[in-house]
Design an enzyme around this catalytic site. Structure first.
Site, PDB file in Angstrom:
ATOM      1  N   HIS A 183       0.821  -1.135  -0.011  1.00 54.54           N
ATOM      2  CA  HIS A 183      -0.137   0.121  -0.077  1.00 54.54           C
ATOM      3  C   HIS A 183       0.983   1.141   0.221  1.00 54.54           C
ATOM      4  O   HIS A 183       1.569   1.456   1.165  1.00 54.54           O
ATOM      5  CB  HIS A 183      -0.725  -0.145   1.388  1.00 54.54           C
ATOM      6  CG  HIS A 183      -1.752   0.994   1.285  1.00 54.54           C
ATOM      7  ND1 HIS A 183      -2.745   1.737   0.538  1.00 54.54           N
ATOM      8  CD2 HIS A 183      -1.796   2.152   2.394  1.00 54.54           C
ATOM      9  CE1 HIS A 183      -3.184   2.606   0.961  1.00 54.54           C
ATOM     10  NE2 HIS A 183      -2.573   3.019   2.029  1.00 54.54           N
ATOM     11  N   GLY A 219      -5.390   3.416  -1.966  1.00 48.01           N
ATOM     12  CA  GLY A 219      -4.956   4.339  -2.797  1.00 48.01           C
ATOM     13  C   GLY A 219      -5.644   4.954  -3.777  1.00 48.01           C
ATOM     14  O   GLY A 219      -5.174   6.154  -4.286  1.00 48.01           O
ATOM     15  N   GLY A 262     -10.114   2.341   0.250  1.00 45.22           N
ATOM     16  CA  GLY A 262     -11.169   2.878   1.517  1.00 45.22           C
ATOM     17  C   GLY A 262     -11.652   4.048   0.836  1.00 45.22           C
ATOM     18  O   GLY A 262     -12.942   3.955   0.370  1.00 45.22           O
ATOM     19  N   ARG A 263     -11.013   5.279   0.674  1.00 44.77           N
ATOM     20  CA  ARG A 263     -11.568   6.416  -0.014  1.00 44.77           C
ATOM     21  C   ARG A 263     -12.548   6.245  -1.154  1.00 44.77           C
ATOM     22  O   ARG A 263     -13.434   6.941  -1.317  1.00 44.77           O
ATOM     23  CB  ARG A 263     -10.445   7.361  -0.348  1.00 44.77           C
ATOM     24  CG  ARG A 263     -10.682   8.647  -1.097  1.00 44.77           C
ATOM     25  CD  ARG A 263      -9.431   9.501  -1.533  1.00 44.77           C
ATOM     26  NE  ARG A 263      -8.206   9.278  -0.579  1.00 44.77           N
ATOM     27  CZ  ARG A 263      -8.099   9.892   0.544  1.00 44.77           C
ATOM     28  NH1 ARG A 263      -8.920  10.925   0.794  1.00 44.77           N
ATOM     29  NH2 ARG A 263      -7.147   9.653   1.378  1.00 44.77           N
ATOM     30  N   ARG A 299      -9.809  16.814   7.637  1.00 42.05           N
ATOM     31  CA  ARG A 299      -8.864  16.847   6.442  1.00 42.05           C
ATOM     32  C   ARG A 299      -8.509  18.278   5.846  1.00 42.05           C
ATOM     33  O   ARG A 299      -7.214  18.386   5.581  1.00 42.05           O
ATOM     34  CB  ARG A 299      -9.842  16.199   5.260  1.00 42.05           C
ATOM     35  CG  ARG A 299     -10.095  14.568   5.479  1.00 42.05           C
ATOM     36  CD  ARG A 299     -10.538  13.962   4.484  1.00 42.05           C
ATOM     37  NE  ARG A 299      -9.639  13.626   3.252  1.00 42.05           N
ATOM     38  CZ  ARG A 299      -9.545  14.470   2.124  1.00 42.05           C
ATOM     39  NH1 ARG A 299     -10.393  15.126   1.857  1.00 42.05           N
ATOM     40  NH2 ARG A 299      -8.420  13.964   1.460  1.00 42.05           N
ATOM     41  N   CYS A 337     -12.087  26.873  19.446  1.00 37.47           N
ATOM     42  CA  CYS A 337     -11.207  27.879  19.831  1.00 37.47           C
ATOM     43  C   CYS A 337      -9.591  27.652  19.268  1.00 37.47           C
ATOM     44  O   CYS A 337      -8.713  27.117  20.256  1.00 37.47           O
ATOM     45  CB  CYS A 337     -11.235  28.009  21.170  1.00 37.47           C
ATOM     46  SG  CYS A 337     -11.856  29.426  21.908  1.00 37.47           S
ATOM     47  N   GLU A 338      -9.485  27.756  17.906  1.00 38.74           N
ATOM     48  CA  GLU A 338      -8.467  27.548  17.285  1.00 38.74           C
ATOM     49  C   GLU A 338      -8.169  28.133  16.030  1.00 38.74           C
ATOM     50  O   GLU A 338      -9.218  27.909  15.163  1.00 38.74           O
ATOM     51  CB  GLU A 338      -8.109  25.944  17.271  1.00 38.74           C
ATOM     52  CG  GLU A 338      -6.854  25.677  16.675  1.00 38.74           C
ATOM     53  CD  GLU A 338      -6.211  24.443  17.246  1.00 38.74           C
ATOM     54  OE1 GLU A 338      -6.338  24.342  18.683  1.00 38.74           O
ATOM     55  OE2 GLU A 338      -4.993  24.241  16.861  1.00 38.74           O
ATOM     56  N   TYR A 373     -12.667   9.300   5.558  1.00 39.81           N
ATOM     57  CA  TYR A 373     -11.915  10.042   6.463  1.00 39.81           C
ATOM     58  C   TYR A 373     -12.679  11.363   6.953  1.00 39.81           C
ATOM     59  O   TYR A 373     -12.054  12.295   7.171  1.00 39.81           O
ATOM     60  CB  TYR A 373     -10.543  10.326   5.824  1.00 39.81           C
ATOM     61  CG  TYR A 373      -9.776   9.058   5.253  1.00 39.81           C
ATOM     62  CD1 TYR A 373      -9.065   8.285   6.086  1.00 39.81           C
ATOM     63  CD2 TYR A 373      -9.821   8.780   3.758  1.00 39.81           C
ATOM     64  CE1 TYR A 373      -8.672   7.157   5.878  1.00 39.81           C
ATOM     65  CE2 TYR A 373      -9.382   7.657   3.590  1.00 39.81           C
ATOM     66  CZ  TYR A 373      -8.590   6.842   4.524  1.00 39.81           C
ATOM     67  OH  TYR A 373      -8.252   5.623   3.764  1.00 39.81           O
TER      68      TYR A 373
END
Ligand SMILES: *Cc1c(COP(=O)(O)O)cnc(C)c1O
Length: 415
Positions: A183, A219, A262-263, A299, A337-338, A373
């Site tokens: 992979h 992938g 996956g994706r 992401r 808060c970032e 994801y």
């Protein structure tokens, strides 16, 4: 634009609140069909690990990859069983702790080994256990450096230098070697994916052992931008099928060809639904602030990933009017808060914009292509509960994960 129509999304938001994840079963099935030529399609569940999604996969004959004890438990909960169908679950990792060894032995789960240390640990407990070897071919490729899983900067897999030692140990222990797996990264492209098939043929010859299967790993890319190319799965299969035949000629018998996406199976099948709570402008940007943050969809903050964003107007009769005064381009940010809690940013963290059609407080904002994801990378940062998940199938939607309650978070701290 979105895979769902506006009325459906308004209804879902009304019924389940926001933020919320919404998936489309038909899109997942469509993606599965494109890979039917492979002997085995193995879903890398870390992309979207809800047990209802896993059940859908199982009903479609898709097998599953687990990368933690938790993902093994999810597979079992979704009805996967290696006793009923051998090898339907495979465990892939670079380390294995003692409890997970117990779990894989108990459930006859082949282990895709990414390190020599893992080999010892499994053999100590179960010297005949079925395994795969995950090889790091010395190169990799991904949509981001963080998703490149091959080459000298990668912690993953057995390097070519270590491969002879791994083979010797497998033979000494008598472990049952199923196959070789590779992979090279997540969100790669056809050119790099085909580089991997050539490497696979060389590696099998170099390893000089008998195997029953090879796995391409995952992938496979999914389109995020309108101009992103769709993967031509027939070319992808043909390249790997040729590699498989070369290996069959070398070994003198047939082998199975696995693919491990996956994706590709889920990314375009899900959206994150949020509500606009505030519009504010600085000298640089027109900000739209929504009730979803990077604790929900990581992401963009993690990789600078692009998700096409769309407004669903509260007013069902809304008609676009182009007022010269209204801004066109917006930065979209969340409630955390970032300062990095921005959905429109590039890989260097520079804020960018998307064109939105007249966003107003109370309108919904949809993040498209968030099925992979997305929910599976969510966290409780800022003590924000996990958002619910909803599955649309055959014209009906149903809740497949409840919204987490703040009391669920606090409960763990009652000691
Ligand atoms: C993450 C992962 C995959 C899936 O990657 P995608 O890019 O989502 O297809 C496949 N195999 C392994 C071992 C992985 O870790």
């Amino acid at each position: 634009m979105s895979i769902f129509n506006s009325n459906t999304l308004r209804e879902v938001a009304q019924q389940f609140g926001t933020p919320a994840w919404v998936y489309d079963a038909a899109t997942i099935r469509h993606q599965i069909r494109q890979l039917r030529d492979f002997d085995v399609i193995r879903f890398a569940q870390k992309a979207c690990s809800n047990t209802h999604i896993l059940r859908l996969m199982r009903e479609e004959g898709v097998m599953v990859d687990a990368v933690s004890a938790g993902e093994i438990e999810r597979s079992l909960a979704a009805g996967y069983s290696n006793i009923e169908q051998s090898e339907s679950i495979v465990f892939t990792a670079d380390i294995i702790d003692r409890e997970t060894v117990e779990l894989v032995v108990q459930h006859h789960i082949p282990v895709n080994i990414g390190s020599i240390d893992m080999l010892h640990r499994i053999a100590e407990k179960a010297p005949r256990h079925p395994i795969w070897i995950r090889v790091n071919p010395g190169f990799g490729h991904g949509h981001s450096e963080k998703t490149n899983t091959g080459g000298a900067n990668s912690k993953h897999g057995i390097t070519l230098d270590d491969l002879p030692q791994a083979i010797t140990l497998i033979q000494q222990y008598g472990l049952d070697l199923i196959g070789i797996h590779m992979h090279i990264g997540s969100g790669s492209d056809l050119e790099h994916l085909s580089q991997a098939c050539n490497a696979m043929v060389e590696i099998v010859k170099f390893a000089n052992v008998d195997i029953r299967a090879i796995s391409t790993g995952g992938g496979l890319p999914a389109p995020y931008l309108i101009n992103d190319e769709k993967l031509d799965t027939s070319i992808f299969f043909r390249l790997w099928d040729e590699a498989r035949r070369d290996i069959e000629n070398h070994l003198g018998h047939a082998i199975k060809l696995e693919v491990e996406p996956g994706r590709f199976l889920v990314a375009n099948a899900g959206v994150l639904l949020s509500e606009i709570h505030c519009l504010k402008s600085t000298q640089q940007h027109h900000f739209v602030l929504v009730d979803a943050g990077f604790n929900d969809l990581l992401r963009p903050s993690m990789y600078g990933s692009y998700h096409k964003i769309e407004v669903i107007h509260q007013d069902v009769n809304y008609k676009p009017v182009r007022s010269m005064a209204a801004p066109l381009n917006y930065a979209v940010a969340g409630p955390l808060c970032e300062s990095g809690d921005v959905f429109t940013q590039d890989a260097n963290g520079v804020i960018c914009h998307q064109t939105l059609d007249n966003p107003r407080v109370g309108d919904l904002l949809v993040f498209n292509d968030a099925g992979g994801y997305g929910a599976s990378m969510s966290s409780n940062y800022n003590s924000r509960p996990l958002a619910p998940e909803i599955l649309m199938d055959d014209g009906h939607y149903r809740l497949i994960r409840k919204r987490q309650q703040i009391s669920d978070l606090l409960a763990l701290e009652v000691l």
